[in-house]
Design a protein around this motif. Sequence first.
Motif, PDB file in Angstrom:
ATOM      1  N   LYS A   1       0.845  -1.196   0.000  1.00 21.00           N
ATOM      2  CA  LYS A   1       0.000   0.000   0.000  1.00 21.00           C
ATOM      3  C   LYS A   1       0.878   1.242   0.000  1.00 21.00           C
ATOM      4  CE  LYS A   1      -3.410   0.010   2.950  1.00 21.00           C
ATOM      5  NZ  LYS A   1      -4.161   0.176   4.231  1.00 21.00           N
ATOM      6  N   GLY A   2       0.426   2.273  -0.705  1.00 23.05           N
ATOM      7  CA  GLY A   2       1.128   3.550  -0.723  1.00 23.05           C
ATOM      8  C   GLY A   2       0.119   4.686  -0.765  1.00 23.05           C
ATOM      9  N   GLY A   3       0.623   5.911  -0.942  1.00 25.91           N
ATOM     10  CA  GLY A   3      -0.255   7.061  -0.943  1.00 25.91           C
ATOM     11  C   GLY A   3      -1.222   7.081  -2.106  1.00 25.91           C
ATOM     12  N   TYR A   4      -0.826   6.452  -3.235  1.00 24.16           N
ATOM     13  CA  TYR A   4      -1.651   6.454  -4.437  1.00 24.16           C
ATOM     14  C   TYR A   4      -2.795   5.459  -4.338  1.00 24.16           C
ATOM     15  CZ  TYR A   4       0.311   1.946  -5.191  1.00 24.16           C
ATOM     16  OH  TYR A   4       0.649   0.628  -5.015  1.00 24.16           O
ATOM     17  N   GLY A   5      -2.638   4.391  -3.557  1.00 26.02           N
ATOM     18  CA  GLY A   5      -3.605   3.297  -3.535  1.00 26.02           C
ATOM     19  C   GLY A   5      -2.958   2.033  -3.034  1.00 26.02           C
ATOM     20  N   ALA A   6      -3.126   0.928  -3.749  1.00 22.88           N
ATOM     21  CA  ALA A   6      -2.593  -0.340  -3.254  1.00 22.88           C
ATOM     22  C   ALA A   6      -2.498  -1.374  -4.373  1.00 22.88           C
ATOM     23  CB  ALA A   6      -3.481  -0.864  -2.131  1.00 22.88           C
ATOM     24  N   VAL A   7      -1.770  -2.460  -4.088  1.00 27.00           N
ATOM     25  CA  VAL A   7      -1.643  -3.598  -4.992  1.00 27.00           C
ATOM     26  C   VAL A   7      -2.178  -4.834  -4.278  1.00 27.00           C
ATOM     27  CG1 VAL A   7      -0.062  -5.060  -6.310  1.00 27.00           C
ATOM     28  CG2 VAL A   7       0.381  -2.613  -6.125  1.00 27.00           C
ATOM     29  N   TYR A   8      -2.983  -5.636  -4.999  1.00 23.00           N
ATOM     30  CA  TYR A   8      -3.590  -6.832  -4.427  1.00 23.00           C
ATOM     31  C   TYR A   8      -3.366  -8.031  -5.342  1.00 23.00           C
ATOM     32  CZ  TYR A   8      -6.338  -3.389  -1.769  1.00 23.00           C
ATOM     33  OH  TYR A   8      -6.720  -2.345  -0.966  1.00 23.00           O
ATOM     34  N   SER A   9      -3.360  -9.211  -4.750  1.00 17.20           N
ATOM     35  CA  SER A   9      -3.463 -10.425  -5.557  1.00 17.20           C
ATOM     36  C   SER A   9      -4.946 -10.734  -5.708  1.00 17.20           C
ATOM     37  CB  SER A   9      -2.736 -11.592  -4.885  1.00 17.20           C
ATOM     38  OG  SER A   9      -3.266 -11.866  -3.600  1.00 17.20           O
ATOM     39  N   VAL A  10      -5.330 -11.172  -6.905  1.00 21.49           N
ATOM     40  CA  VAL A  10      -6.738 -11.470  -7.180  1.00 21.49           C
ATOM     41  C   VAL A  10      -6.840 -12.787  -7.927  1.00 21.49           C
ATOM     42  CG1 VAL A  10      -7.426  -9.032  -7.258  1.00 21.49           C
ATOM     43  CG2 VAL A  10      -6.739 -10.198  -9.375  1.00 21.49           C
ATOM     44  N   LEU A  11      -8.034 -13.335  -7.918  1.00 24.07           N
ATOM     45  CA  LEU A  11      -8.339 -14.555  -8.647  1.00 24.07           C
ATOM     46  C   LEU A  11      -9.259 -14.206  -9.804  1.00 24.07           C
ATOM     47  CD1 LEU A  11      -7.638 -17.583  -8.186  1.00 24.07           C
ATOM     48  CD2 LEU A  11      -9.909 -17.830  -7.156  1.00 24.07           C
ATOM     49  N   ARG A  12      -8.863 -14.577 -11.017  1.00 28.98           N
ATOM     50  CA  ARG A  12      -9.748 -14.362 -12.167  1.00 28.98           C
ATOM     51  C   ARG A  12     -10.731 -15.530 -12.215  1.00 28.98           C
ATOM     52  NH1 ARG A  12      -6.948 -13.401 -17.879  1.00 28.98           N
ATOM     53  NH2 ARG A  12      -6.552 -15.651 -17.728  1.00 28.98           N
ATOM     54  N   LEU A  13     -11.984 -15.236 -12.073  1.00 24.43           N
ATOM     55  CA  LEU A  13     -12.977 -16.292 -11.850  1.00 24.43           C
ATOM     56  C   LEU A  13     -13.269 -17.128 -13.091  1.00 24.43           C
ATOM     57  CD1 LEU A  13     -15.456 -14.463  -9.440  1.00 24.43           C
ATOM     58  CD2 LEU A  13     -13.467 -15.880  -8.907  1.00 24.43           C
ATOM     59  N   SER A  14     -12.952 -16.618 -14.272  1.00 25.21           N
ATOM     60  CA  SER A  14     -13.241 -17.394 -15.480  1.00 25.21           C
ATOM     61  C   SER A  14     -12.356 -18.626 -15.600  1.00 25.21           C
ATOM     62  CB  SER A  14     -13.085 -16.519 -16.725  1.00 25.21           C
ATOM     63  OG  SER A  14     -11.734 -16.078 -16.844  1.00 25.21           O
ATOM     64  N   ASP A  15     -11.124 -18.555 -15.066  1.00 24.45           N
ATOM     65  CA  ASP A  15     -10.213 -19.695 -15.165  1.00 24.45           C
ATOM     66  C   ASP A  15      -9.460 -19.972 -13.869  1.00 24.45           C
ATOM     67  OD1 ASP A  15      -8.542 -17.526 -15.084  1.00 24.45           O
ATOM     68  OD2 ASP A  15      -7.705 -17.811 -17.091  1.00 24.45           O
ATOM     69  N   MET A  16      -9.789 -19.211 -12.800  1.00 26.26           N
ATOM     70  CA  MET A  16      -9.179 -19.376 -11.477  1.00 26.26           C
ATOM     71  C   MET A  16      -7.662 -19.138 -11.485  1.00 26.26           C
ATOM     72  SD  MET A  16     -11.987 -19.821 -10.025  1.00 26.26           S
ATOM     73  CE  MET A  16     -11.608 -20.174  -8.304  1.00 26.26           C
ATOM     74  N   GLU A  17      -7.205 -18.308 -12.413  1.00 26.62           N
ATOM     75  CA  GLU A  17      -5.796 -17.920 -12.456  1.00 26.62           C
ATOM     76  C   GLU A  17      -5.567 -16.727 -11.531  1.00 26.62           C
ATOM     77  OE1 GLU A  17      -2.999 -18.962 -14.133  1.00 26.62           O
ATOM     78  OE2 GLU A  17      -4.037 -20.743 -14.857  1.00 26.62           O
ATOM     79  N   LYS A  18      -4.367 -16.666 -10.935  1.00 27.75           N
ATOM     80  CA  LYS A  18      -4.028 -15.557 -10.049  1.00 27.75           C
ATOM     81  C   LYS A  18      -3.345 -14.433 -10.825  1.00 27.75           C
ATOM     82  CE  LYS A  18      -3.411 -18.259  -5.791  1.00 27.75           C
ATOM     83  NZ  LYS A  18      -2.440 -18.656  -4.738  1.00 27.75           N
ATOM     84  N   PHE A  19      -3.727 -13.210 -10.469  1.00 28.70           N
ATOM     85  CA  PHE A  19      -3.126 -12.018 -11.071  1.00 28.70           C
ATOM     86  C   PHE A  19      -2.924 -10.962  -9.994  1.00 28.70           C
ATOM     87  CE2 PHE A  19      -5.232 -14.153 -14.568  1.00 28.70           C
ATOM     88  CZ  PHE A  19      -4.297 -14.053 -15.586  1.00 28.70           C
ATOM     89  N   ALA A  20      -2.378  -9.834 -10.385  1.00 31.87           N
ATOM     90  CA  ALA A  20      -2.246  -8.691  -9.485  1.00 31.87           C
ATOM     91  C   ALA A  20      -3.090  -7.548 -10.036  1.00 31.87           C
ATOM     92  CB  ALA A  20      -0.790  -8.258  -9.371  1.00 31.87           C
ATOM     93  N   ILE A  21      -3.666  -6.779  -9.141  1.00 28.22           N
ATOM     94  CA  ILE A  21      -4.321  -5.539  -9.567  1.00 28.22           C
ATOM     95  C   ILE A  21      -3.658  -4.384  -8.843  1.00 28.22           C
ATOM     96  CG2 ILE A  21      -6.541  -6.609 -10.125  1.00 28.22           C
ATOM     97  CD1 ILE A  21      -7.638  -5.278  -7.534  1.00 28.22           C
ATOM     98  N   LYS A  22      -3.439  -3.319  -9.576  1.00 25.58           N
ATOM     99  CA  LYS A  22      -2.908  -2.094  -8.992  1.00 25.58           C
ATOM    100  C   LYS A  22      -4.022  -1.070  -9.010  1.00 25.58           C
ATOM    101  CE  LYS A  22       1.062   1.037  -9.208  1.00 25.58           C
ATOM    102  NZ  LYS A  22       2.347   1.320  -9.892  1.00 25.58           N
ATOM    103  N   CYS A  23      -4.349  -0.550  -7.852  1.00 27.86           N
ATOM    104  CA  CYS A  23      -5.479   0.375  -7.716  1.00 27.86           C
ATOM    105  C   CYS A  23      -4.983   1.765  -7.349  1.00 27.86           C
ATOM    106  CB  CYS A  23      -6.429  -0.089  -6.605  1.00 27.86           C
ATOM    107  SG  CYS A  23      -7.013  -1.777  -6.762  1.00 27.86           S
ATOM    108  N   GLU A  24      -5.666   2.772  -7.849  1.00 25.23           N
ATOM    109  CA  GLU A  24      -5.441   4.134  -7.380  1.00 25.23           C
ATOM    110  C   GLU A  24      -6.794   4.712  -7.017  1.00 25.23           C
ATOM    111  OE1 GLU A  24      -3.598   6.426 -10.447  1.00 25.23           O
ATOM    112  OE2 GLU A  24      -5.408   6.568 -11.670  1.00 25.23           O
ATOM    113  N   LYS A  25      -6.825   5.449  -5.930  1.00 19.09           N
ATOM    114  CA  LYS A  25      -8.079   6.029  -5.459  1.00 19.09           C
ATOM    115  C   LYS A  25      -8.623   7.008  -6.496  1.00 19.09           C
ATOM    116  CE  LYS A  25      -6.057   5.754  -0.876  1.00 19.09           C
ATOM    117  NZ  LYS A  25      -5.436   6.522   0.210  1.00 19.09           N
ATOM    118  N   ALA A  26      -9.913   7.025  -6.631  1.00 23.33           N
ATOM    119  CA  ALA A  26     -10.547   7.933  -7.591  1.00 23.33           C
ATOM    120  C   ALA A  26     -10.223   9.384  -7.264  1.00 23.33           C
ATOM    121  CB  ALA A  26     -12.054   7.710  -7.596  1.00 23.33           C
TER     122      ALA A  26
END
Length: 380
Positions: free
Chosen positions: A32-57
């Motif tokens: 997590k940082g001032g811009y937002g955060a990074v998470y690990s996620v599961l893509r439900l169509s194939d159950m593969e793991k990915f990362a998402i990088k988020c920034e607050k609106a």
Amino acid sequence: MSSDETDDVLPKEDEMFKTKKDKYKVIALLGKGGYGAVYSVLRLSDMEKFAIKCEKATAGKKVLLMDCNVMKGATQIKSRHFCTVLDRANVKDRFNFIVMKLIGKNLWDLRQDRGDGKFTMGTSLKAASQCLVSIEHLHSFGYLHRDIKPGNFAAGRKESNEHHVIFMLDFGLCREYVKRAEGKDLRAARTTAPFRGTTRYAPLASMLQQDQSRKDDIESWLYMVVEWTSGGLPWRKLKAHDREKVLQYKQDLRTKPDILDDFLFLCPKKEFTRILKYLDTLGYYAVPDYKFIYFCVQHAANANKIKDADPLDWDPETPYMGPIEQPGDGKVIDLEVEGGASTKDFSKRNAKEKDQSDETRKGKKKTSGSPNKERTSSKN
């Protein structure tokens, strides 16, 4: 609004959201940082793991646009050292996000995993070569990184058979150094420029509040490589607020042989000294000779009897199967950037930016004294 209140807009564990392409479930917070955060996620169509990088609106500085432009350049030249944006969307009034490849530990953490706190010579020089190539690739897209450090490089995941490949991360402090709309000419150096980066690895130009150029990313690269080769830098005990003392160390190693010897402890002294002296001959507008620097690294490998197949420290039982590649010449490629980043709007935005030092950057996550611990846009 407090940081705790703004964090309420970010994803929660087990939360699900969808894009036009797919649906994702949040697994865990990675950083997590001032811009937002990074998470690990599961893509439900194939159950593969990915990362998402988020920034607050509501984020004042939008970092995802820079990420997208950089990764577009990486895709164009088929670089192996950058993640690819696989999906992107927003959750209204909460956050924007991009979906990308999930990678492994960063190089700071991988070094800390070692009992002696340093890489073996073989791993040190192989990692140095890959990071140098990724820097040349970034420069060929027309961008400077301005925060080169071990925490901003990471190995791929073993599950995807990429654990011998090193990826460059975190483009929140990048700056486009060319005027793409005007024939790719270099931007003129500003009279003064705010500090950018991390004090431990920042180049002299940044510490003197001068505009950074391509040579400065490589100067930071050298400090980083020396640190993981020797186990530490002479100024490692100094903190971010000791910037003037760190600056003095960096200036002294260029004029005082005993400081240079301390700096290059356990390092290939001949080759690393040659790189340092070469970098100090370059001016703001100079195009670094990336291949010469790479040659110096390879010469050090040969002198230390390092073989291409020698394993990496984080996978000692497997012969090295990562990329063995030379950097290019840094020639800037044609790249259609998003958001008018190469127009006057980008210049105005940079001119208004305040000094982004280790101490003043908001949203910093405490990291047990490490300037590298996080793998996100939180600059320590």
